[in-house]
Design a protein around this motif. Structure first.
Motif, PDB file in Angstrom:
ATOM      1  N   GLY A 159     -13.851  59.885  -2.519  1.00 40.10           N
ATOM      2  CA  GLY A 159     -13.059  59.575  -1.576  1.00 40.10           C
ATOM      3  C   GLY A 159     -11.287  60.605  -2.004  1.00 40.10           C
ATOM      4  O   GLY A 159     -11.677  62.216  -2.255  1.00 40.10           O
TER       5      GLY A 159
ATOM      6  N   ARG B 179      -6.373  71.521   9.596  1.00 42.27           N
ATOM      7  CA  ARG B 179      -5.342  71.909   9.581  1.00 42.27           C
ATOM      8  C   ARG B 179      -4.812  73.062   9.716  1.00 42.27           C
ATOM      9  O   ARG B 179      -3.952  73.443  10.071  1.00 42.27           O
ATOM     10  CB  ARG B 179      -5.068  71.891   8.083  1.00 42.27           C
TER      11      ARG B 179
ATOM     12  N   LEU C  17      -3.132  61.535  13.250  1.00 40.74           N
ATOM     13  CA  LEU C  17      -3.726  61.047  12.632  1.00 40.74           C
ATOM     14  C   LEU C  17      -3.823  60.831  11.140  1.00 40.74           C
ATOM     15  O   LEU C  17      -4.504  59.969  10.864  1.00 40.74           O
ATOM     16  CB  LEU C  17      -4.932  60.785  13.511  1.00 40.74           C
TER      17      LEU C  17
ATOM     18  N   THR D  87     -13.830  66.813  15.628  1.00 42.58           N
ATOM     19  CA  THR D  87     -14.273  67.543  13.530  1.00 42.58           C
ATOM     20  C   THR D  87     -15.637  68.177  14.446  1.00 42.58           C
ATOM     21  O   THR D  87     -15.889  69.726  13.055  1.00 42.58           O
ATOM     22  CB  THR D  87     -14.468  66.318  12.599  1.00 42.58           C
TER      23      THR D  87
ATOM     24  N   ARG E 112       0.969  69.151   1.732  1.00 41.27           N
ATOM     25  CA  ARG E 112      -0.018  68.585   2.400  1.00 41.27           C
ATOM     26  C   ARG E 112       1.279  67.293   2.935  1.00 41.27           C
ATOM     27  O   ARG E 112       1.454  66.567   1.805  1.00 41.27           O
ATOM     28  CB  ARG E 112      -0.734  67.970   1.993  1.00 41.27           C
TER      29      ARG E 112
ATOM     30  N   ASP F 130      -0.308  64.657   3.817  1.00 39.82           N
ATOM     31  CA  ASP F 130      -0.718  63.186   3.771  1.00 39.82           C
ATOM     32  C   ASP F 130      -0.976  63.364   2.223  1.00 39.82           C
ATOM     33  O   ASP F 130      -1.128  62.237   1.573  1.00 39.82           O
ATOM     34  CB  ASP F 130      -1.996  63.069   4.157  1.00 39.82           C
TER      35      ASP F 130
ATOM     36  N   ARG G 245      -5.478  56.334   3.504  1.00 41.35           N
ATOM     37  CA  ARG G 245      -6.948  56.989   3.425  1.00 41.35           C
ATOM     38  C   ARG G 245      -7.731  55.901   2.459  1.00 41.35           C
ATOM     39  O   ARG G 245      -8.366  56.383   2.520  1.00 41.35           O
ATOM     40  CB  ARG G 245      -6.175  58.415   2.539  1.00 41.35           C
TER      41      ARG G 245
HETATM   42  O1  LIG Z   1     -14.497  64.908   8.348  1.00 41.87           O
HETATM   43  C1  LIG Z   1     -12.717  64.259   8.586  1.00 41.87           C
HETATM   44  C2  LIG Z   1     -11.835  65.007   7.927  1.00 41.87           C
HETATM   45  C3  LIG Z   1     -11.379  65.055   7.259  1.00 41.87           C
HETATM   46  N1  LIG Z   1     -10.150  64.421   8.689  1.00 41.87           N
HETATM   47  C4  LIG Z   1      -8.749  64.035   8.586  1.00 41.87           C
HETATM   48  O2  LIG Z   1      -8.454  64.559   6.804  1.00 41.87           O
HETATM   49  C5  LIG Z   1      -7.871  64.439   6.534  1.00 41.87           C
HETATM   50  C6  LIG Z   1      -7.902  64.693   5.040  1.00 41.87           C
HETATM   51  O3  LIG Z   1      -9.591  65.649   4.577  1.00 41.87           O
HETATM   52  P1  LIG Z   1      -9.855  66.440   3.833  1.00 41.87           P
HETATM   53  O4  LIG Z   1     -10.984  66.081   3.587  1.00 41.87           O
HETATM   54  O5  LIG Z   1      -8.971  67.646   3.664  1.00 41.87           O
HETATM   55  O6  LIG Z   1      -8.995  65.786   2.042  1.00 41.87           O
HETATM   56  P2  LIG Z   1      -8.959  64.592   1.373  1.00 41.87           P
HETATM   57  O7  LIG Z   1      -8.791  63.376   1.638  1.00 41.87           O
HETATM   58  O8  LIG Z   1     -10.900  64.318   0.692  1.00 41.87           O
HETATM   59  O9  LIG Z   1      -8.584  64.711  -0.401  1.00 41.87           O
HETATM   60  C7  LIG Z   1      -8.456  62.835   6.249  1.00 41.87           C
HETATM   61  O10 LIG Z   1      -7.254  61.654   5.450  1.00 41.87           O
HETATM   62  C8  LIG Z   1      -8.738  62.603   8.047  1.00 41.87           C
HETATM   63  O11 LIG Z   1      -7.557  62.064   8.170  1.00 41.87           O
HETATM   64  C9  LIG Z   1     -10.950  63.640  10.070  1.00 41.87           C
HETATM   65  O12 LIG Z   1     -10.654  62.895  10.192  1.00 41.87           O
HETATM   66  N2  LIG Z   1     -12.390  63.910   9.754  1.00 41.87           N
END
Ligand SMILES: O=c1ccn([C@@H]2O[C@H](COP(=O)(O)OP(=O)(O)O)[C@@H](O)[C@H]2O)c(=O)[nH]1
Ligand SMILES: Nc1ncnc2c1ncn2[C@@H]1O[C@H](COP(=O)(O)OP(=O)(O)O)[C@@H](O)[C@H]1O
Length: 321
Positions: free
Chosen positions: A137, A165, A181, A193, A257, A259, A268
């Motif tokens: 997660g 990013r 998104l 991706t 970040r 998010d 998320r």
């Molecule tokens: O394969 C992926 C990886 C990431 N994300 C997007 O990138 C955000 C951040 O992902 P990351 O793995 O950097 O952080 P985490 O949510 O695991 O802390 C996610 O919430 C998605 O919006 C995505 O769409 N596909």
């Protein structure tokens, strides 16, 4: 073993790259071969400082546990304070003793790229390679563990989130779409991706890959298998939502970040529960030995000890085949 061939029904050319995906690949992030940890891009590269100041009086929202999700222990006192990590390395591997001259590096990349493309389709990466997915997660500690794994085992570390990013930072139309998104806690379309990951894999010219935060949905897992290969190991970091939420809010104080805020964190978690958790079931159903679940509640070094053992066994098994 080594990136086993697919037995799934997905067809090799099932992934249709959109024009946007192609545009993304044109300018996709440079892959550094064996950068030192100290030189890795930090969050200062354009994303830091975009959040508004955080209200430190935030109280944890009461949130239900994931349906069928991991149930592990509680946050130990002091957790989440020892580390200042904000973003994962996009690509990291131990530094070479002496970097090769640019010309030799370019030619190595060119030839690695050529080999990578043949033959096309399922298992299209012809040379023996090892792929480990690190899943879990948001805020469970994927990046934290990947840093340690890279230092010891020399994997090329590809963080899907960091690759995205970098696209966002370019502020291209595609980057803007990804940004929207991600701020909503939603998944970016797989062709984008996967395109970024594939390109980074090719450019590295290496064979040992640690893929962090991807796949996040069953269709993404199938697409990776169809286009690249089946993973050799899936490390699943188990962590209760409350612990992840605390970690993310703490990280949000300095990560920059967009998010790492309360509202997006909740979204998320929803996406993780609905779309990403089933990926673990998917891998269990195709190979009961492929998934290793590790609690990421204990302090990072303790979590790493468990991971270390798992990866040693995985790599030993690889070497003996
Ligand atoms: O394969 C992926 C990886 C990431 N994300 C997007 O990138 C955000 C951040 O992902 P990351 O793995 O950097 O952080 P985490 O949510 O695991 O802390 C996610 O919430 C998605 O919006 C995505 O769409 N596909
Ligand atoms: N085992 C752990 N115990 C306490 N804090 C942790 C642990 N693992 C990671 N953290 C912290 O939690 C936050 C999220 O970790 P991170 O590795 O960035 O997660 P992810 O990559 O899964 O989003 C970071 O601030 C990190 O320092």
């Amino acid at each position: 073993m080594g990136c086993r061939q697919s037995t799934l029904a997905t067809e090799p050319n099932q992934i249709k790259k959109s024009k946007e995906a192609d545009d993304a690949l044109e300018g996709s992030p440079r892959v550094e071969l064996a950068p030192s940890q100290a030189n890795r891009p930090q969050s200062a590269d354009g994303v830091r400082g975009t959040d508004s100041p955080r209200d430190n009086t935030f109280k944890l929202q009461p949130i239900p546990p994931f349906a069928g999700g991991p149930q592990v222990g509680q946050l130990p006192a002091g957790s989440g304070k020892s580390e200042k990590k904000t973003e994962h390395a996009v690509v990291a591997a131990p530094p070479p003793a002496k970097p090769p001259p640019l010309r030799r590096l370019k030619s190595a990349l060119k030839s690695a790229s050529k080999n990578f493309d043949k033959p096309a389709g399922i298992g299209s990466i012809s040379t023996k390679r090892t792929v480990v997915f690190v899943l879990g997660g948001p805020g469970c500690g994927k990046g934290t563990q990947c840093e340690r794994i890279v230092k010891e085992f020399g994997f090329v570390h590809l963080s899907a989130g960091d690759l995205l990013r970098l696209e966002v930072k370019k502020a291209s139309p595609l980057g803007k779409k990804c940004d929207a998104l991600m701020k909503e806690g939603k998944l970016v379309p797989v062709e984008i991706t996967l395109g970024l990951i594939e390109k980074a894999m090719k450019a590295s010219g290496k064979k040992l890959f640690l893929i962090d935060g991807f796949p996040r949905a069953i269709d993404q897992a199938k697409a990776f298998e169809a286009k690249i290969c089946r993973p050799d190991k899936v490390l699943f970091l188990e962590c209760p939502k409350e612990v992840m939420q605390q970690r993310l809010l703490k990280r949000g104080e300095s990560s920059g970040r967009s998010d790492d805020n309360e509202a997006t964190i909740i979204k998320r978690f929803e996406t993780f529960e609905k779309e990403s958790l089933p990926v673990i079931g998917h891998y269990n159903s195709i190979d009961k030995n492929i998934v290793s679940k590790v609690s990421s509640v204990p302090p990072p070094d303790q979590v790493y000890k468990t991971i270390q053992e798992i990866l040693r066994k995985t790599l030993e098994a690889q070497a003996s085949t």
